[in-house]
Motif scaffolding. Structure first.
Motif, PDB file in Angstrom:
ATOM      1  N   PHE A   1       0.828  -1.197   0.000  1.00  0.00           N
ATOM      2  CA  PHE A   1       0.000   0.000   0.000  1.00  0.00           C
ATOM      3  C   PHE A   1       0.865   1.251   0.000  1.00  0.00           C
ATOM      4  CE2 PHE A   1      -2.394   3.346   2.127  1.00  0.00           C
ATOM      5  CZ  PHE A   1      -3.525   3.386   1.340  1.00  0.00           C
ATOM      6  N   LEU A   2       1.992   1.208   0.672  1.00  0.00           N
ATOM      7  CA  LEU A   2       2.869   2.359   0.784  1.00  0.00           C
ATOM      8  C   LEU A   2       3.332   2.830  -0.587  1.00  0.00           C
ATOM      9  CD1 LEU A   2       4.022   4.126   2.994  1.00  0.00           C
ATOM     10  CD2 LEU A   2       6.039   2.696   3.035  1.00  0.00           C
ATOM     11  N   SER A   3       3.692   1.909  -1.466  1.00  0.00           N
ATOM     12  CA  SER A   3       4.153   2.312  -2.805  1.00  0.00           C
ATOM     13  C   SER A   3       3.011   2.952  -3.583  1.00  0.00           C
ATOM     14  CB  SER A   3       4.721   1.125  -3.559  1.00  0.00           C
ATOM     15  OG  SER A   3       3.728   0.146  -3.751  1.00  0.00           O
ATOM     16  N   LYS A   4       1.793   2.503  -3.350  1.00  0.00           N
ATOM     17  CA  LYS A   4       0.628   3.093  -4.000  1.00  0.00           C
ATOM     18  C   LYS A   4       0.458   4.546  -3.557  1.00  0.00           C
ATOM     19  CE  LYS A   4      -4.290   2.200  -4.597  1.00  0.00           C
ATOM     20  NZ  LYS A   4      -5.400   1.352  -4.206  1.00  0.00           N
ATOM     21  N   VAL A   5       0.684   4.805  -2.286  1.00  0.00           N
ATOM     22  CA  VAL A   5       0.570   6.155  -1.747  1.00  0.00           C
ATOM     23  C   VAL A   5       1.685   7.042  -2.276  1.00  0.00           C
ATOM     24  CG1 VAL A   5       0.579   7.537   0.373  1.00  0.00           C
ATOM     25  CG2 VAL A   5      -0.634   5.364   0.328  1.00  0.00           C
ATOM     26  N   VAL A   6       2.890   6.514  -2.402  1.00  0.00           N
ATOM     27  CA  VAL A   6       4.029   7.289  -2.899  1.00  0.00           C
ATOM     28  C   VAL A   6       3.719   7.837  -4.288  1.00  0.00           C
ATOM     29  CG1 VAL A   6       6.428   7.161  -3.677  1.00  0.00           C
ATOM     30  CG2 VAL A   6       5.777   6.142  -1.504  1.00  0.00           C
ATOM     31  N   GLN A   8       1.081   8.896  -5.388  1.00  0.00           N
ATOM     32  CA  GLN A   8       0.140  10.011  -5.308  1.00  0.00           C
ATOM     33  C   GLN A   8       0.827  11.315  -4.909  1.00  0.00           C
ATOM     34  OE1 GLN A   8      -2.852   8.619  -2.629  1.00  0.00           O
ATOM     35  NE2 GLN A   8      -3.587   7.073  -4.029  1.00  0.00           N
ATOM     36  N   LEU A   9       2.082  11.253  -4.479  1.00  0.00           N
ATOM     37  CA  LEU A   9       2.819  12.455  -4.105  1.00  0.00           C
ATOM     38  C   LEU A   9       3.288  13.186  -5.355  1.00  0.00           C
ATOM     39  CD1 LEU A   9       5.043  10.966  -1.242  1.00  0.00           C
ATOM     40  CD2 LEU A   9       2.982  12.344  -0.977  1.00  0.00           C
ATOM     41  N   PRO A  10       3.336  14.519  -5.319  1.00  0.00           N
ATOM     42  CA  PRO A  10       3.803  15.275  -6.486  1.00  0.00           C
ATOM     43  C   PRO A  10       5.250  14.924  -6.829  1.00  0.00           C
ATOM     44  CG  PRO A  10       2.811  16.720  -4.842  1.00  0.00           C
ATOM     45  CD  PRO A  10       2.916  15.362  -4.229  1.00  0.00           C
ATOM     46  N   ILE A  11       5.539  14.738  -8.108  1.00  0.00           N
ATOM     47  CA  ILE A  11       6.875  14.318  -8.552  1.00  0.00           C
ATOM     48  C   ILE A  11       7.943  15.325  -8.141  1.00  0.00           C
ATOM     49  CG2 ILE A  11       8.316  13.903 -10.594  1.00  0.00           C
ATOM     50  CD1 ILE A  11       5.872  12.600 -11.871  1.00  0.00           C
ATOM     51  N   LYS A  12       7.688  16.620  -8.308  1.00  0.00           N
ATOM     52  CA  LYS A  12       8.674  17.635  -7.935  1.00  0.00           C
ATOM     53  C   LYS A  12       9.018  17.523  -6.456  1.00  0.00           C
ATOM     54  CE  LYS A  12       7.581  20.990 -11.489  1.00  0.00           C
ATOM     55  NZ  LYS A  12       7.113  22.324 -11.798  1.00  0.00           N
ATOM     56  N   SER A  13       8.013  17.254  -5.631  1.00  0.00           N
ATOM     57  CA  SER A  13       8.253  17.123  -4.192  1.00  0.00           C
ATOM     58  C   SER A  13       9.138  15.928  -3.896  1.00  0.00           C
ATOM     59  CB  SER A  13       6.932  16.962  -3.437  1.00  0.00           C
ATOM     60  OG  SER A  13       6.130  18.097  -3.622  1.00  0.00           O
ATOM     61  N   ILE A  14       8.882  14.833  -4.571  1.00  0.00           N
ATOM     62  CA  ILE A  14       9.658  13.616  -4.319  1.00  0.00           C
ATOM     63  C   ILE A  14      11.118  13.822  -4.698  1.00  0.00           C
ATOM     64  CG2 ILE A  14       9.982  11.210  -5.032  1.00  0.00           C
ATOM     65  CD1 ILE A  14       6.940  11.011  -5.269  1.00  0.00           C
ATOM     66  N   ARG A  15      11.370  14.505  -5.807  1.00  0.00           N
ATOM     67  CA  ARG A  15      12.749  14.736  -6.251  1.00  0.00           C
ATOM     68  C   ARG A  15      13.545  15.529  -5.225  1.00  0.00           C
ATOM     69  NH1 ARG A  15      11.381  16.307 -12.435  1.00  0.00           N
ATOM     70  NH2 ARG A  15      10.946  14.198 -13.150  1.00  0.00           N
ATOM     71  N   ALA A  16      12.890  16.453  -4.530  1.00  0.00           N
ATOM     72  CA  ALA A  16      13.580  17.308  -3.568  1.00  0.00           C
ATOM     73  C   ALA A  16      13.681  16.668  -2.182  1.00  0.00           C
ATOM     74  CB  ALA A  16      12.859  18.646  -3.455  1.00  0.00           C
ATOM     75  N   MET A  17      13.061  15.540  -1.994  1.00  0.00           N
ATOM     76  CA  MET A  17      13.025  14.906  -0.671  1.00  0.00           C
ATOM     77  C   MET A  17      14.096  13.837  -0.524  1.00  0.00           C
ATOM     78  SD  MET A  17       9.033  14.093  -0.207  1.00  0.00           S
ATOM     79  CE  MET A  17       7.843  15.301   0.242  1.00  0.00           C
ATOM     80  N   GLU A  21      12.236  11.359   4.074  1.00  0.00           N
ATOM     81  CA  GLU A  21      11.130  12.316   3.948  1.00  0.00           C
ATOM     82  C   GLU A  21      10.009  11.740   3.080  1.00  0.00           C
ATOM     83  OE1 GLU A  21      13.294  16.656   4.354  1.00  0.00           O
ATOM     84  OE2 GLU A  21      13.472  15.585   2.440  1.00  0.00           O
ATOM     85  N   VAL A  22      10.389  11.036   2.020  1.00  0.00           N
ATOM     86  CA  VAL A  22       9.386  10.400   1.158  1.00  0.00           C
ATOM     87  C   VAL A  22       8.602   9.366   1.960  1.00  0.00           C
ATOM     88  CG1 VAL A  22       9.029   8.901  -0.850  1.00  0.00           C
ATOM     89  CG2 VAL A  22      10.631  10.818  -0.990  1.00  0.00           C
ATOM     90  N   LYS A  23       9.311   8.551   2.750  1.00  0.00           N
ATOM     91  CA  LYS A  23       8.641   7.541   3.576  1.00  0.00           C
ATOM     92  C   LYS A  23       7.683   8.198   4.555  1.00  0.00           C
ATOM     93  CE  LYS A  23      12.017   3.775   3.544  1.00  0.00           C
ATOM     94  NZ  LYS A  23      12.911   2.988   4.374  1.00  0.00           N
ATOM     95  N   LYS A  24       8.129   9.292   5.172  1.00  0.00           N
ATOM     96  CA  LYS A  24       7.297   9.998   6.149  1.00  0.00           C
ATOM     97  C   LYS A  24       6.041  10.560   5.472  1.00  0.00           C
ATOM     98  CE  LYS A  24       7.237  13.800   9.409  1.00  0.00           C
ATOM     99  NZ  LYS A  24       7.809  15.069   9.781  1.00  0.00           N
ATOM    100  N   GLU A  25       6.223  11.221   4.323  1.00  0.00           N
ATOM    101  CA  GLU A  25       5.091  11.780   3.574  1.00  0.00           C
ATOM    102  C   GLU A  25       4.105  10.683   3.171  1.00  0.00           C
ATOM    103  OE1 GLU A  25       3.978  14.854   2.259  1.00  0.00           O
ATOM    104  OE2 GLU A  25       5.330  15.771   3.700  1.00  0.00           O
ATOM    105  N   ALA A  26       4.646   9.588   2.685  1.00  0.00           N
ATOM    106  CA  ALA A  26       3.803   8.472   2.260  1.00  0.00           C
ATOM    107  C   ALA A  26       3.042   7.896   3.440  1.00  0.00           C
ATOM    108  CB  ALA A  26       4.648   7.400   1.586  1.00  0.00           C
ATOM    109  N   HIS A  27       3.719   7.773   4.576  1.00  0.00           N
ATOM    110  CA  HIS A  27       3.072   7.239   5.775  1.00  0.00           C
ATOM    111  C   HIS A  27       1.932   8.162   6.230  1.00  0.00           C
ATOM    112  CE1 HIS A  27       2.687   4.844   9.371  1.00  0.00           C
ATOM    113  NE2 HIS A  27       2.732   5.952  10.102  1.00  0.00           N
ATOM    114  N   GLU A  28       2.188   9.474   6.210  1.00  0.00           N
ATOM    115  CA  GLU A  28       1.155  10.441   6.598  1.00  0.00           C
ATOM    116  C   GLU A  28      -0.023  10.391   5.628  1.00  0.00           C
ATOM    117  OE1 GLU A  28       3.166  14.205   6.876  1.00  0.00           O
ATOM    118  OE2 GLU A  28       4.211  13.629   8.725  1.00  0.00           O
ATOM    119  N   ALA A  29       0.266  10.272   4.342  1.00  0.00           N
ATOM    120  CA  ALA A  29      -0.798  10.178   3.340  1.00  0.00           C
ATOM    121  C   ALA A  29      -1.614   8.907   3.533  1.00  0.00           C
ATOM    122  CB  ALA A  29      -0.207  10.217   1.935  1.00  0.00           C
ATOM    123  N   GLN A  30      -0.922   7.814   3.894  1.00  0.00           N
ATOM    124  CA  GLN A  30      -1.614   6.546   4.138  1.00  0.00           C
ATOM    125  C   GLN A  30      -2.541   6.682   5.335  1.00  0.00           C
ATOM    126  OE1 GLN A  30       1.002   3.238   4.874  1.00  0.00           O
ATOM    127  NE2 GLN A  30      -0.672   1.805   5.184  1.00  0.00           N
TER     128      GLN A  30
END
Length: 143
Positions: A1-6, A8-17, A21-30
């Protein structure tokens, strides 16, 4: 499920993280996704007047709100053995209104057509099976 949530995150945001930070964002989104309730869950927990449930507000506020309220209220108040069978004309009026406003009710129309197709397929399968049983019985009777 975590990869599914990742995804959904904006690509520009992921590149800068960073990876953390990506794991944290994905966890919060989940967690946020898990906290959201479906309209059915919301309706099951709602204890007030069913027509005041937030789960159906979009239906009441659309161009067919009056037709929806009339049909739904009739269903809620129905005393028939097959609940709502005395509300058919009101539901037909609501459905007609929905089809007149596909921009608002496109999802409903699509689901309605899919259900009709499923019911039709089930009915045809049932009829075919009954015909097969009759044919088999006829064959046995002739012998």
């Amino acid at each position: 499920f975590l990869s599914k949530v990742v995804w959904q995150l904006p690509i520009k945001s992921i590149r800068a993280m960073t990876k953390e930070e990506v794991k944290k964002e994905a966890h919060e989104a989940q967690e946020e996704q898990e906290e959201k309730k479906s309209p059915m869950e919301e309706a099951a927990e709602y204890e007030g007047d069913p027509l005041d449930c937030p789960c159906i507000q979009h239906m009441k506020e659309g161009p067919c709100g009056g037709e929806f309220v009339d049909a739904y209220r009739c269903f809620l108040d129905s005393k028939e053995e097959e609940k709502g069978s005395d509300c058919i004309e009101l539901f037909k009026a609501m459905q007609t209104c929905f089809f007149e406003h596909p921009e608002e009710y496109g999802d409903f129309i699509k689901k309605s057509k899919e259900l009709d197709e499923e019911e039709e397929a089930e009915q045809k399968a049932k009829e075919a099976k009954e015909a097969e049983v009759k044919s088999t019985e006829s064959s046995k009777d002739e012998k």
